[in-house]
Design a protein around this motif. Structure first.
Motif, mmCIF file in Angstrom:
data_model
loop_
_atom_site.group_PDB
_atom_site.id
_atom_site.type_symbol
_atom_site.label_atom_id
_atom_site.label_comp_id
_atom_site.label_asym_id
_atom_site.label_seq_id
_atom_site.Cartn_x
_atom_site.Cartn_y
_atom_site.Cartn_z
ATOM 1 N N CYS A 177 0.851 -1.199 -0.021
ATOM 2 C CA CYS A 177 -0.102 -0.202 0.008
ATOM 3 C C CYS A 177 0.760 1.258 -0.113
ATOM 4 C CB CYS A 177 -0.897 0.009 1.243
ATOM 5 S SG CYS A 177 -2.395 -1.179 0.852
ATOM 6 N N ARG A 178 2.016 1.165 0.807
ATOM 7 C CA ARG A 178 2.698 2.407 0.735
ATOM 8 C C ARG A 178 4.123 2.330 -0.297
ATOM 9 N NH1 ARG A 178 3.924 0.206 6.019
ATOM 10 N NH2 ARG A 178 5.952 -0.852 5.917
ATOM 11 N N MET A 179 3.949 1.480 -1.319
ATOM 12 C CA MET A 179 4.642 1.301 -2.340
ATOM 13 C C MET A 179 6.118 1.179 -1.828
ATOM 14 S SD MET A 179 3.066 3.536 -5.055
ATOM 15 C CE MET A 179 1.577 4.559 -4.654
ATOM 16 N N SER A 180 6.552 0.336 -0.936
ATOM 17 C CA SER A 180 7.726 0.085 -0.199
ATOM 18 C C SER A 180 8.692 -0.354 -1.151
ATOM 19 C CB SER A 180 7.660 -0.846 0.959
ATOM 20 O OG SER A 180 8.889 -1.015 1.209
ATOM 21 N N PRO A 181 9.948 0.075 -1.458
ATOM 22 C CA PRO A 181 10.591 -0.627 -2.621
ATOM 23 C C PRO A 181 11.138 -2.082 -2.326
ATOM 24 C CG PRO A 181 11.959 1.009 -1.138
ATOM 25 C CD PRO A 181 10.523 1.315 -0.676
ATOM 26 N N MET A 182 10.884 -2.315 -1.029
ATOM 27 C CA MET A 182 11.015 -3.621 -0.288
ATOM 28 C C MET A 182 10.025 -4.676 -0.529
ATOM 29 S SD MET A 182 14.419 -3.507 0.421
ATOM 30 C CE MET A 182 14.548 -5.028 1.310
ATOM 31 N N HIS A 183 9.018 -4.265 -1.196
ATOM 32 C CA HIS A 183 7.809 -5.155 -1.093
ATOM 33 C C HIS A 183 7.781 -6.424 -2.012
ATOM 34 C CE1 HIS A 183 6.670 -3.424 -5.281
ATOM 35 N NE2 HIS A 183 5.742 -4.584 -5.232
ATOM 36 N N GLY A 184 8.872 -6.392 -3.058
ATOM 37 C CA GLY A 184 8.945 -7.576 -3.673
ATOM 38 C C GLY A 184 9.736 -8.818 -2.925
ATOM 39 N N GLU A 185 10.545 -8.279 -2.008
ATOM 40 C CA GLU A 185 11.073 -9.382 -1.172
ATOM 41 C C GLU A 185 10.184 -9.780 0.013
ATOM 42 O OE1 GLU A 185 15.190 -8.204 0.217
ATOM 43 O OE2 GLU A 185 15.199 -6.728 -1.475
ATOM 44 N N MET A 186 9.342 -8.778 0.299
ATOM 45 C CA MET A 186 8.282 -9.291 1.336
ATOM 46 C C MET A 186 7.492 -10.169 0.829
ATOM 47 S SD MET A 186 7.791 -8.742 4.495
ATOM 48 C CE MET A 186 6.665 -9.401 5.738
ATOM 49 N N CYS A 187 7.087 -9.854 -0.648
ATOM 50 C CA CYS A 187 5.849 -10.708 -0.936
ATOM 51 C C CYS A 187 6.394 -12.252 -1.185
ATOM 52 C CB CYS A 187 5.539 -10.164 -2.732
ATOM 53 S SG CYS A 187 4.593 -8.764 -2.421
ATOM 54 N N ALA A 188 8.032 -12.382 -1.493
ATOM 55 C CA ALA A 188 8.510 -13.605 -1.716
ATOM 56 C C ALA A 188 8.154 -14.339 -0.324
ATOM 57 C CB ALA A 188 9.817 -13.545 -2.280
ATOM 58 N N MET A 189 8.667 -13.640 0.559
ATOM 59 C CA MET A 189 8.556 -14.234 1.940
ATOM 60 C C MET A 189 7.166 -14.664 2.153
ATOM 61 S SD MET A 189 9.212 -12.992 5.846
ATOM 62 C CE MET A 189 10.759 -12.432 5.537
ATOM 63 N N CYS A 190 6.224 -13.834 2.051
ATOM 64 C CA CYS A 190 4.632 -13.990 2.224
ATOM 65 C C CYS A 190 4.094 -15.194 1.397
ATOM 66 C CB CYS A 190 3.871 -12.686 1.876
ATOM 67 S SG CYS A 190 2.207 -12.792 2.179
ATOM 68 N N ALA A 191 4.893 -15.078 0.066
ATOM 69 C CA ALA A 191 4.413 -16.384 -0.550
ATOM 70 C C ALA A 191 4.893 -17.750 0.107
ATOM 71 C CB ALA A 191 4.775 -16.525 -2.153
ATOM 72 N N ARG A 192 5.972 -17.609 0.641
ATOM 73 C CA ARG A 192 6.512 -18.998 1.232
ATOM 74 C C ARG A 192 5.660 -19.352 2.523
ATOM 75 N NH1 ARG A 192 11.415 -16.728 -0.182
ATOM 76 N NH2 ARG A 192 11.914 -15.971 2.032
ATOM 77 N N ILE A 193 5.338 -18.375 3.244
ATOM 78 C CA ILE A 193 4.771 -18.589 4.661
ATOM 79 C C ILE A 193 3.351 -19.191 4.323
ATOM 80 C CG2 ILE A 193 3.960 -16.284 5.552
ATOM 81 C CD1 ILE A 193 5.026 -17.215 8.116
ATOM 82 N N CYS A 194 2.590 -18.398 3.284
ATOM 83 C CA CYS A 194 1.402 -18.660 3.018
ATOM 84 C C CYS A 194 1.235 -20.217 2.564
ATOM 85 C CB CYS A 194 0.568 -17.932 1.976
ATOM 86 S SG CYS A 194 0.264 -16.182 2.521
ATOM 87 N N VAL A 195 2.188 -20.694 1.718
ATOM 88 C CA VAL A 195 2.172 -22.132 1.348
ATOM 89 C C VAL A 195 2.303 -23.044 2.230
ATOM 90 C CG1 VAL A 195 3.653 -23.929 -0.145
ATOM 91 C CG2 VAL A 195 3.049 -21.507 -1.143
ATOM 92 N N MET A 196 3.291 -22.578 3.298
ATOM 93 C CA MET A 196 3.458 -23.475 4.558
ATOM 94 C C MET A 196 2.161 -23.723 5.294
ATOM 95 S SD MET A 196 7.229 -22.139 5.429
ATOM 96 C CE MET A 196 7.166 -22.876 7.275
ATOM 97 N N CYS A 197 1.391 -22.557 5.484
ATOM 98 C CA CYS A 197 0.323 -22.589 6.413
ATOM 99 C C CYS A 197 -1.028 -23.242 5.439
ATOM 100 C CB CYS A 197 -0.166 -20.964 6.476
ATOM 101 S SG CYS A 197 -1.525 -21.066 7.876
#
Length: 100
Positions: A45-65
């Protein structure tokens, strides 16, 4: 955000069940998933330049869950969360590709 909210809802659901429905490690995984998905949405939402890396981590944890929830297919709440986590992981993987 909907995945985060559903994680929180499912944590409460599991805590309200009689007896020990779920191992503490699985509860922690859902808590982590709720926190990471919420943080990821905030960063996008705040267009963080780090959102791509955070999305990668989010995808991994969502798959685990999702995988954890799918080990208990007879529970409708966990099945609902598994679907939300799979959807979130797919969205995050799309965002990772867009950020590359």
């Amino acid at each position: 955000m909907s995945c985060s909210a559903l994680c929180e809802e499912t944590i409460s659901y599991c805590m309200d069940m009689p007896g020990a429905m779920m191992e503490s490690a699985n509860m922690r995984l859902m808590m982590d998933c709720a926190a990471v998905t919420r943080t990821c949405a905030d960063m996008m939402c705040r267009m963080s330049p780090m959102h791509g890396e955070m999305c990668a981590m989010c995808a991994r944890i969502c798959v685990m869950c999702a995988e954890m929830c799918e080990r208990m297919p007879q529970d409708q709440q966990l099945a609902k969360l598994a679907g939300a986590c799979r959807s979130c992981a797919e969205s995050c993987n799309t965002m990772v590709g867009a950020a590359a």
